[in-house]
Design an enzyme around this catalytic site. Structure first.
Site, PDB file in Angstrom:
ATOM      1  N   HIS A 118      22.341  45.880   4.931  1.00  0.00           N
ATOM      2  CA  HIS A 118      21.664  45.378   3.730  1.00  0.00           C
ATOM      3  C   HIS A 118      20.602  46.321   3.194  1.00  0.00           C
ATOM      4  O   HIS A 118      19.807  45.914   2.343  1.00  0.00           O
ATOM      5  CB  HIS A 118      21.007  44.024   4.022  1.00  0.00           C
ATOM      6  CG  HIS A 118      21.944  42.875   4.104  1.00  0.00           C
ATOM      7  ND1 HIS A 118      22.462  42.235   2.999  1.00  0.00           N
ATOM      8  CD2 HIS A 118      22.489  42.255   5.179  1.00  0.00           C
ATOM      9  CE1 HIS A 118      23.258  41.257   3.385  1.00  0.00           C
ATOM     10  NE2 HIS A 118      23.306  41.244   4.705  1.00  0.00           N
ATOM     11  N   LYS A 166      10.649  38.437  -6.869  1.00  0.00           N
ATOM     12  CA  LYS A 166      11.317  38.972  -5.688  1.00  0.00           C
ATOM     13  C   LYS A 166      10.250  39.460  -4.722  1.00  0.00           C
ATOM     14  O   LYS A 166       9.063  39.481  -5.061  1.00  0.00           O
ATOM     15  CB  LYS A 166      12.268  40.114  -6.053  1.00  0.00           C
ATOM     16  CG  LYS A 166      11.618  41.254  -6.838  1.00  0.00           C
ATOM     17  CD  LYS A 166      12.662  42.281  -7.254  1.00  0.00           C
ATOM     18  CE  LYS A 166      13.544  41.739  -8.362  1.00  0.00           C
ATOM     19  NZ  LYS A 166      14.956  42.053  -8.199  1.00  0.00           N
ATOM     20  N   ARG A 167      10.660  39.839  -3.537  1.00  0.00           N
ATOM     21  CA  ARG A 167       9.719  40.366  -2.551  1.00  0.00           C
ATOM     22  C   ARG A 167       8.929  41.534  -3.160  1.00  0.00           C
ATOM     23  O   ARG A 167       9.494  42.368  -3.851  1.00  0.00           O
ATOM     24  CB  ARG A 167      10.516  40.815  -1.329  1.00  0.00           C
ATOM     25  CG  ARG A 167       9.727  41.300  -0.151  1.00  0.00           C
ATOM     26  CD  ARG A 167      10.613  41.310   1.094  1.00  0.00           C
ATOM     27  NE  ARG A 167      11.901  41.969   0.847  1.00  0.00           N
ATOM     28  CZ  ARG A 167      12.135  43.248   1.113  1.00  0.00           C
ATOM     29  NH1 ARG A 167      11.185  44.022   1.599  1.00  0.00           N
ATOM     30  NH2 ARG A 167      13.330  43.764   0.895  1.00  0.00           N
ATOM     31  N   LYS A 222      11.032  48.051  -5.338  1.00  0.00           N
ATOM     32  CA  LYS A 222      11.415  47.085  -6.364  1.00  0.00           C
ATOM     33  C   LYS A 222      10.604  47.288  -7.647  1.00  0.00           C
ATOM     34  O   LYS A 222      10.918  46.730  -8.683  1.00  0.00           O
ATOM     35  CB  LYS A 222      11.274  45.662  -5.829  1.00  0.00           C
ATOM     36  CG  LYS A 222      12.273  45.361  -4.699  1.00  0.00           C
ATOM     37  CD  LYS A 222      12.128  43.961  -4.166  1.00  0.00           C
ATOM     38  CE  LYS A 222      13.069  43.687  -3.010  1.00  0.00           C
ATOM     39  NZ  LYS A 222      14.486  43.596  -3.396  1.00  0.00           N
ATOM     40  N   THR A 262      20.379  39.697  -5.436  1.00  0.00           N
ATOM     41  CA  THR A 262      21.077  38.458  -5.806  1.00  0.00           C
ATOM     42  C   THR A 262      20.325  37.706  -6.906  1.00  0.00           C
ATOM     43  O   THR A 262      20.915  36.926  -7.633  1.00  0.00           O
ATOM     44  CB  THR A 262      21.258  37.526  -4.591  1.00  0.00           C
ATOM     45  OG1 THR A 262      19.993  37.322  -3.947  1.00  0.00           O
ATOM     46  CG2 THR A 262      22.240  38.127  -3.594  1.00  0.00           C
ATOM     47  N   LYS A 283      21.714  35.428 -10.251  1.00  0.00           N
ATOM     48  CA  LYS A 283      21.278  34.084 -10.634  1.00  0.00           C
ATOM     49  C   LYS A 283      20.817  34.058 -12.084  1.00  0.00           C
ATOM     50  O   LYS A 283      21.147  33.149 -12.850  1.00  0.00           O
ATOM     51  CB  LYS A 283      20.158  33.608  -9.710  1.00  0.00           C
ATOM     52  CG  LYS A 283      20.572  33.450  -8.262  1.00  0.00           C
ATOM     53  CD  LYS A 283      19.359  33.341  -7.352  1.00  0.00           C
ATOM     54  CE  LYS A 283      19.764  33.526  -5.894  1.00  0.00           C
ATOM     55  NZ  LYS A 283      18.605  33.712  -5.007  1.00  0.00           N
TER      56      LYS A 283
END
Length: 817
Positions: free
Chosen positions: A363, A554-555, A560, A662, A666
């Site tokens: 991952h 998100k985290r 990111k 993910t 969504k």
């Protein structure tokens, strides 16, 4: 004899009686006015009871008919709330609403009493939960194995802009969904030493001696399929002491010492992922990982022996263990230990079985995220496993040397033990060597694994590597969380999309109908109002209903690039201060996510977001044009409100860093447009929805690699007046007047030519792409058309499709209907 039939009234009355019985007898609630918490618990138990018979039938059916069973091993399962999902899957919503009306409450009010089961940090755990949902929907014989953490993902609060972590005791009122299974308790070993001896026939044997043992108590949770009478199992292990305490010590007054063993044992499953920046934290985390795999493998083997005795001839063909990232990689040496030490297997036979039934999902593309454990720590905690790993490594390196005799560096690169002054076990390498399948989770991710991170292993075993692009369950992430849009979809194309998301493409022609676009906007505005109410309740900030809802949840992590998002907000703030607002559409930027407790830079990014928000949100010039919100304590339940209301989905990671994502799926499923790089599953989202319905910016993975060779962020900043202004505002203390220099680590990182995330390199492209977003949002009719086409193109991103590919290509497992 004629079958007994039940009317709707019978079912309703039965449910009334069940809830009343659980209130009075199970919970002992006899008050005239029922407390909402008691009512919620009674309802959850009543719904769980409806699942139990189908649950038992499913287990019997799978035991009798499944030729191969799958066990999904994951240290995280981010389940969220279970009530609404179970109600939908059982088709009980109308019945329950009528029942609850007698108590004067709505289903949503009761459902809100349930605590999120936050047994995960983010995407990894939420993916595992989606996968279990799809396995049950497809009626596949799959059992999830995880840990029953007493405290889940920490509760995040914000004080003076900084993240404060508070315990999340989600089990404080119990878990109505679980069933304790003491008859399946297992014993797990730690510490001690190994003893080599010969058995009665003279065969060499090994035993793990003088170990400190912990008991694993299983708690089962039902995972229902969608209206198909299939209920699969998630088994969560709780650590308990073998003896409650030493009564003699206790009576002698040594209270602390008497219960020390019990406390030490229970620490293993006390908290989700301890902070592993200390040696004690590392040891506890490794304990969690081994505890999970040892208890789970013993469980599977015990069930096998109950049915087949000690005949393991077909064990490898009949069972498959899917390792969700490297956390369960200890399963490889642990299965070897169990087969050899407990069931008298020879090494070659045990290794053949192990390689036949282990499969590994990777991952991450971040080398630093690949787990490594010091040999010293591993040897002390798991001495028998360390011996087995050394033997696996020795035999593997001999085979590699025979295959590539002239490549001396290859042996060092692929060794399971990383040499050095303090040697480490490379857990990803252990998982690869011990598995028959290694898969990535998006097309680009898998390509980069094969050409980069695991290039040597791909050279050795090219057929072992494959791709399985992630997906999410549309039942939670569209049908449940977005009732307004779901009703509109079903009114046009029926409800088959709930179980076959590829059917959602049937909505595509309606994008050309003006009346349908108008209805779509009404549904989306309803969702925006839900989010407005939620954010005001959580933060006190009121979002503008007419604004573009620009969301990144998100985290919190440097790759990111929440920092890139904040730099753009600062750019918009500067434009507003200068009066450069002609054509600017109102925008509400919402950022949510948790930073790992030991991740200093990520926590500093949280602080920056909040400081910028504090300046922007009180500025009179910004009131009708710009707001920035940091939503504390982002969680599954919050995403269920955020996702349907999002208009612009921020998927802005540095290309080549995000494995899949993910959240992007969504948002797309619910009609959001994506602004993003060519990273992870963004590539496949863009391919499916079309270039014209995706806001692309930034370098691709190949350009990122070239940029690193001579990256000069200072030159980029000096050459671009707008970027220079952003940096001057940051460095000049505009957002840190009361704490001078607090963000120096961030600004120094942005200017660092070795910055891994290349934030400044992509900033100009990001600003330009955001301006294209601004222009597009002005034409609401065209924006709505793009929104519809994003939803219509989301069929590929169902976890049902992903799991079907796992089942066909890796697990070789068939549905049991």
């Amino acid at each position: 004899m004629n079958p007994v039939t039940f009317t709707t009234a019978d079912i309703l009355n039965n449910f009334d009686d069940e809830i009343d019985r659980h209130l009075r007898i199970t919970l002992g609630c006899h008050a005239d006015k029922v407390d909402s918490d008691y009512l919620a618990r009674a309802l959850m138990i009543a719904v769980r009871d409806r699942l139990v018979q189908a649950w038992s039938n499913t287990q019997a059916r799978q035991t009798a008919n499944a030729k191969r069973q799958v066990y999904y091993l994951s240290l995280e399962f981010l389940i969220g709330r279970s009530l609404s999902n179970a109600v939908a899957n059982l088709d009980l919503e109308d019945t329950i609403r009528q029942t609850l009306h007698k108590y004067g409450v709505e289903l949503e009010e009761v459902a809100s009493q349930e605590h999120d089961a936050g047994l995960g940090n983010g995407g990894l755990g939420r993916l595992a939960a989606c996968f279990l949902d799809s396995c049950a929907n497809l009626q596949l014989p799959v059992v999830g194995y995880g840990l029953r953490y007493e405290y889940g993902m920490f509760h995040q609060e914000v004080e003076n802009g900084r993240q404060i972590e508070k315990p999340d005791h989600w089990l404080r009122n119990g878990n109505p969904w679980e069933l304790e299974r003491p008859d399946h308790m297992r014993r797990v070993h730690f510490y001690g030493h190994t003893e080599h001896y010969h058995d009665r026939t003279g065969r060499p044997k090994v035993r793990w001696a003088n170990s400190q043992d912990v008991l694993a108590m299983p708690f089962d949770m039902p995972i229902p399929g969608y209206r198909n009478d299939t209920v699969n199992t998630l088994r969560l292990w709780k650590a308990t002491a073998t003896d409650e305490f030493d009564l003699q010590e206790f009576n002698a007054g040594s209270y602390t010492e008497a219960v020390a063993a019990k406390n030490m044992a229970e620490q293993i499953t006390m908290v989700l992922y301890p902070n592993d920046s200390s040696e004690n934290g590392k040891e506890l985390r490794l304990k969690q990982q081994y505890f999970l795999v040892s208890a789970s493998l013993q469980d599977v083997i015990s069930n096998w022996v109950d049915r087949h005795g000690n005949d393991f001839t077909e064990f490898g063909a009949a069972n498959c263990f899917q390792l969700n990232d490297t956390h369960p990689a200890c399963a490889v040496p642990e299965l070897m230990r169990l087969l050899m030490d407990d069931y008298d297997f020879e090494w070659d036979d045990a290794w053949k079985v192990t390689q036949q039934c282990m499969a590994y999902t990777n991952h991450t593309l971040l080398p630093e995220a690949l787990e490594r454990w010091s040999v010293g720590l591993f040897s002390n905690l798991l001495p028998r496993l360390m011996e087995i790993i050394h033997e696996i490594n020795n035999r593997f390196l001999v085979s590699v040397a025979q295959m590539y005799p002239s490549d001396e560096g290859l042996l060092r690169r692929v060794s399971l033990i990383e040499d050095g002054e303090h040697p480490h076990v490379r857990m990803a390498y252990l998982a690869i060597v011990g598995s028959f399948s290694v898969n990535g989770v998006a097309g680009l991710h898998t390509d980069l694994l094969k050409s980069g991170l695991f290039r040597d292993f791909h050279q050795i075993w090219p057929n072992k590597f494959n791709n399985k692009t992630n997906g999410v369950t549309q039942r939670r992430w569209l049908a449940h969380c977005n009732p307004a849009l779901s009703s509109l979809l079903t009114s046009r194309i029926g409800d088959e999309w709930i179980t076959r998301l590829e059917k959602i493409s049937d909505i595509r022609p309606f994008a050309e109908e003006a009346d349908f676009r108008a209805e779509w906007r009404v549904a989306r505005q309803e969702n925006k109002q839900r989010l407005i109410d939620f954010v005001e309740q959580e933060t006190g900030i009121v979002m503008m209903p007419e604004a573009l809802f620009d969301i990144q949840v998100k985290r919190i992590h440097e790759y990111k690039r929440q920092l890139l998002n904040v730099l753009h907000v600062i750019h918009l703030y500067d434009r507003i201060q200068r009066g450069d607002t002609v054509g600017m559409v109102p925008r509400c930027v919402l950022i949510g996510g948790k930073a790992a407790p030991g991740y200093y830079i990520a926590k500093l990014i949280v602080k920056l977001i909040n400081n910028v928000a504090r300046v922007v949100n009180v500025d009179e010039k910004c009131q009708k044009l710009l707001k920035l919100i940091f939503l504390p304590n982002y969680r599954v339940t919050a995403m269920e409100v955020i996702c349907p209301a999002t208009e612009l989905s921020e998927q802005i990671s540095t290309a080549g860093k995000e494995a899949s994502g993910t959240g992007n799926m969504k948002f797309m499923m619910n009609g959001a447009l994506t602004i993003g790089t060519l990273d992870g599953a963004n590539i496949e989202i863009r391919e499916n929805t079309g270039d014209e319905n995706f806001f692309l910016f930034g370098m691709d993975a190949a350009e990122v690699a070239r940029c690193r060779e001579n990256y000069n962020p200072d030159a980029i900043i000096a050459a671009d007046p707008q970027i220079d202004t952003i940096m001057r505002m940051l460095e000049g203390g505009r957002f840190s007047a009361d704490e001078p220099g607090v963000f120096s680590a961030l600004t120094e990182g942005l200017r660092n030519p070795y910055d891994s995330w290349l934030t400044i390199a992509d900033l100009r492209s990001f600003i330009d792409a955001q301006q294209r977003v601004n222009q597009a949002y002005k034409d609401q009719d065209a924006w709505t058309r793009m929104s519809i086409l994003n939803t219509a193109s989301s069929g590929w991103f169902s976890s049902d499709r992903t799991i079907s590919q796992y089942a066909d290509d890796i697990w070789k497992v068939q549905p049991v209907k």
